[in-house]
Each structure stands twice: as C-alpha cells, then as structure tokens.
Design an enzyme around this catalytic site. Structure first.
Site, PDB file in Angstrom:
ATOM      1  CB  SER A   1     -86.566 -71.563  48.641  1.00 58.58           C
ATOM      2  OG  SER A   1     -85.823 -71.521  49.840  1.00 58.58           O
TER       3      SER A   1
ATOM      4  CE1 TYR B   1     -89.480 -67.049  49.672  1.00 56.12           C
ATOM      5  CE2 TYR B   1     -88.343 -68.806  50.841  1.00 56.12           C
ATOM      6  CZ  TYR B   1     -88.374 -67.870  49.824  1.00 56.12           C
ATOM      7  OH  TYR B   1     -87.312 -67.761  48.960  1.00 56.12           O
TER       8      TYR B   1
ATOM      9  CE  LYS C   1     -89.651 -69.168  46.707  1.00 51.09           C
ATOM     10  NZ  LYS C   1     -89.557 -68.669  45.322  1.00 51.09           N
TER      11      LYS C   1
HETATM   12  P1  NAP Z   1     -84.895 -59.832  45.863  1.00 47.43           P
HETATM   13  O1  NAP Z   1     -83.485 -59.405  45.859  1.00 47.43           O
HETATM   14  O2  NAP Z   1     -85.819 -59.339  46.928  1.00 47.43           O
HETATM   15  O3  NAP Z   1     -85.521 -59.485  44.422  1.00 47.43           O
HETATM   16  C1  NAP Z   1     -86.851 -59.817  44.174  1.00 47.43           C
HETATM   17  C2  NAP Z   1     -87.181 -59.549  42.724  1.00 47.43           C
HETATM   18  O4  NAP Z   1     -88.538 -59.967  42.502  1.00 47.43           O
HETATM   19  C3  NAP Z   1     -87.093 -58.083  42.368  1.00 47.43           C
HETATM   20  O5  NAP Z   1     -86.624 -57.956  41.053  1.00 47.43           O
HETATM   21  C4  NAP Z   1     -88.541 -57.621  42.463  1.00 47.43           C
HETATM   22  O6  NAP Z   1     -88.848 -56.564  41.557  1.00 47.43           O
HETATM   23  C5  NAP Z   1     -89.280 -58.856  42.005  1.00 47.43           C
HETATM   24  N1  NAP Z   1     -90.656 -58.915  42.492  1.00 47.43           N
HETATM   25  C6  NAP Z   1     -91.086 -58.938  43.768  1.00 47.43           C
HETATM   26  N2  NAP Z   1     -92.420 -58.975  43.803  1.00 47.43           N
HETATM   27  C7  NAP Z   1     -92.845 -58.946  42.511  1.00 47.43           C
HETATM   28  C8  NAP Z   1     -94.095 -58.952  41.884  1.00 47.43           C
HETATM   29  N3  NAP Z   1     -95.245 -58.976  42.591  1.00 47.43           N
HETATM   30  N4  NAP Z   1     -94.166 -58.915  40.531  1.00 47.43           N
HETATM   31  C9  NAP Z   1     -93.028 -58.876  39.785  1.00 47.43           C
HETATM   32  N5  NAP Z   1     -91.788 -58.874  40.321  1.00 47.43           N
HETATM   33  C10 NAP Z   1     -91.708 -58.907  41.677  1.00 47.43           C
HETATM   34  O7  NAP Z   1     -85.013 -61.420  45.931  1.00 47.43           O
HETATM   35  P2  NAP Z   1     -83.966 -62.550  45.492  1.00 47.43           P
HETATM   36  O8  NAP Z   1     -83.221 -62.940  46.698  1.00 47.43           O
HETATM   37  O9  NAP Z   1     -83.279 -62.158  44.266  1.00 47.43           O
HETATM   38  O10 NAP Z   1     -85.001 -63.738  45.180  1.00 47.43           O
HETATM   39  C11 NAP Z   1     -85.342 -64.127  43.859  1.00 47.43           C
HETATM   40  C12 NAP Z   1     -86.035 -65.473  43.926  1.00 47.43           C
HETATM   41  O11 NAP Z   1     -85.164 -66.425  44.537  1.00 47.43           O
HETATM   42  C13 NAP Z   1     -87.306 -65.472  44.759  1.00 47.43           C
HETATM   43  O12 NAP Z   1     -88.253 -66.336  44.188  1.00 47.43           O
HETATM   44  C14 NAP Z   1     -86.831 -66.030  46.082  1.00 47.43           C
HETATM   45  O13 NAP Z   1     -87.874 -66.611  46.802  1.00 47.43           O
HETATM   46  C15 NAP Z   1     -85.815 -67.037  45.607  1.00 47.43           C
HETATM   47  N6  NAP Z   1     -84.837 -67.435  46.614  1.00 47.43           N
HETATM   48  C16 NAP Z   1     -83.964 -66.524  47.140  1.00 47.43           C
HETATM   49  C17 NAP Z   1     -83.038 -66.938  48.081  1.00 47.43           C
HETATM   50  C18 NAP Z   1     -82.025 -66.011  48.690  1.00 47.43           C
HETATM   51  O14 NAP Z   1     -81.293 -66.461  49.586  1.00 47.43           O
HETATM   52  N7  NAP Z   1     -81.924 -64.768  48.272  1.00 47.43           N
HETATM   53  C19 NAP Z   1     -83.030 -68.270  48.488  1.00 47.43           C
HETATM   54  C20 NAP Z   1     -83.927 -69.167  47.933  1.00 47.43           C
HETATM   55  C21 NAP Z   1     -84.824 -68.729  46.989  1.00 47.43           C
HETATM   56  P3  NAP Z   1     -89.220 -55.074  42.059  1.00 47.43           P
HETATM   57  O15 NAP Z   1     -88.071 -54.568  42.860  1.00 47.43           O
HETATM   58  O16 NAP Z   1     -89.452 -54.339  40.793  1.00 47.43           O
HETATM   59  O17 NAP Z   1     -90.464 -55.222  42.893  1.00 47.43           O
END
Ligand code: NAP
Length: 250
Positions: A146, A159, A163
C-alpha cells in the site's frame, strides 16, 4: 497492453480473492488464460461466484478456504494446490485486513492481527511456494502492499508497518530468487473503491489525489496482470509499482 492468453498453461494462486482487489486480480489472471485458485477466509459464496465467472470466461478455477493468518492453513493450502494442479506459477499475496486506531490506544491484539495476516501471511505463502518455484525455475510473486507502507498514516501504525515490511520482504526475496528465474514485485495501491475503504471520508482523501478519483480494483488488477504475464515483465524484479492516481510521488 498484455495480449490475452499469455498465462495459458499456468496456475495462479490469489489470496483473499473473494472480494475487492483480489477478486479483480483473479478475474484478470483468468482472462489471461491462467488456471486460478481463489483463496478466501469467510466469504464462500462470493469466492464461488468468482470461480463461476472465471469458468464462464473459458479458464479453469477453484476456491480454497484458508486463513492467511494461520501457518498450518497456509501449508495445507499450498499442498492442496500442488496436489490438484501440479504447479504454482503465479502467487499473488493480496489478502489483507485493517484494525485502525491511534497508536497510543492500539490494542496489542489489533497490532498482531494486522501484522499476522498482512505481513506474516506474505512471508509464509512465499516460503511455501519457494521450493516448487525454485524447482521449476520459473515463477512470479506479486505482493499487494500500500502507499501507506511508503508514506505512513496516522491511525494505521499496524497496517503501515506491515505494508512497509512487505516492501522489504519483496526486495529481499527478489534478490534471493532472481538467479532461479523467479521475479518478486509489489503493487502499492492508493485509495481503491472496495469494502476496505467504504467508510473513509472521500472528500478529504480526494483532495490529495492529483488524478482526482479513487482507483478501481480493475486498475490494480491491470498492473498485476502485466507483472504476472510472461514475457512482458520478465526483466522487472524487486520493484514497487504504485497505482495511486499520483498521490505519492517520490
Ligand atoms: P477487502 O475488500 O476488504 O477484501 C479483502 C479480501 O481479503 C477478501 O477477499 C477477504 O476474504 C480476504 N481476507 C481477509 N482476511 C483474510 C485471511 N485471514 N485469510 C484469507 N483471506 C483473507 O480489501 P481490498 O480493499 O480488496 O484489499 C485487498 C488488498 O489490497 C489488501 O492487502 C489491502 O491491504 C490492499 N490495499 C487496499 C487498498 C484500498 O484502497 N482498498 C489500498 C492499498 C492496499 P473473506 O471475505 O473471505 O474474509
């Protein structure tokens, strides 16, 4: 542009692929022809719908439940994929969680939970695929970090630390694996519209984004597809590619 079907014959494992960015990455790798393993921890129905969409597009996919915060579940996940598919060519370490709060009041369990899934999970998945990838002398590992891991963020010490750790892990493993034809890179998204960001104050954040909008999961998936596809990105390793609308420029 990455031509379609560049990943035909390859197997890709995407952690946390039931929703958000991971879902878009799984769909993209399926479009590129890979067999995709859709990992999830609780959203079984959503994971199965990602599988169905990939199957409809003509690629193979299946879902596996495994908590990326648990070493034994990760070991079983990788073992199951290797038994069922015989190979792992692409690993996308995407699963991630947040437990936000100011450092002074942050509970130890919230620190540990975030570091456990977001950093320890990346280490454990990488270590588990290292042997088969070293053997096959080929592999692509893509870690979703991130911009917060680069710039820090008040209220997200856990976090941001995790990261940042992922960036160090990416660079170190890139150096260790390079001689065996395995590349390791990180994607650093800025603010992307998913469940993770749905409660944030959009107005305040938008003013810090030169391109003036939140990103989409598909825009992150595009960068992952590029890094995963052979030979497009074969000479890129140890890099952090930001997909952030210009929010952080160094
Ligand atoms: P999200 O919508 O909350 O989705 C999270 C995903 O991770 C879901 O599929 C969830 O599956 C899975 N997950 C959570 N805990 C888990 C665990 N213990 N074991 C296996 N799967 C798990 O998040 P997102 O925004 O798509 O984020 C995805 C990645 O991008 C993350 O690493 C996040 O830190 C990174 N990121 C996101 C943003 C943003 O703005 N959204 C920005 C920078 C980085 P279940 O529902 O089955 O638990």
């Amino acid at each position: 542009m990455v031509p379609a079907a560049l990943l035909t014959g390859q197997t890709a494992l995407v952690t946390g692929a039931s929703r958000g960015i991971g879902r878009a990455i799984a769909l993209k790798l399926g479009q590129l022809g890979a067999e995709v393993i859709v990992n999830y921890s609780s959203s079984a129905e959503q994971a199965e719908s990602v599988v169905a969409q990939i199957n409809e597009s003509g690629s193979k996919a299946y879902a596996i439940k495994a908590n990326i915060g648990e070493e034994s579940e990760i070991e079983l996940l990788i073992k199951t994929v290797l038994e069922r598919s015989g190979q792992i060519n692409v690993l996308v370490n995407n699963a991630g969680i947040t437990r936000d709060g100011l450092l002074m009041r942050m509970k130890t369990e919230d620190w540990q939970a975030v570091v456990n899934v977001n950093l320890n999970g990346v280490f454990l998945c990488t270590r588990a695929v290292a042997r088969p990838m070293l053997k096959q002398k080929q592999g692509r590992i893509i870690n979703v970090t991130s911009v917060v891991g680069i710039m820090g963020n008040a209220g997200q010490a856990n976090y941001a630390a995790a990261k940042s750790g992922v960036i160090g892990l990416t660079k170190s493993s890139a150096k260790e694996f390079a001689s065996r034809g395995i590349t390791v890179n990180a994607i650093a998204p800025g603010f992307i519209t998913t469940d993770m960001t749905k409660d944030l104050d959009a107005q305040e954040i938008l003013s810090a984004i030169p391109l003036g909008t939140f990103g989409t999961p598909e825009q992150v998936a595009g960068a992952v597809g590029f890094l995963a596809a052979d030979p497009a990105a074969a000479y890129i390793t140890g890099q952090v590619i930001q997909v952030d609308g210009g929010m952080v420029m160094s």
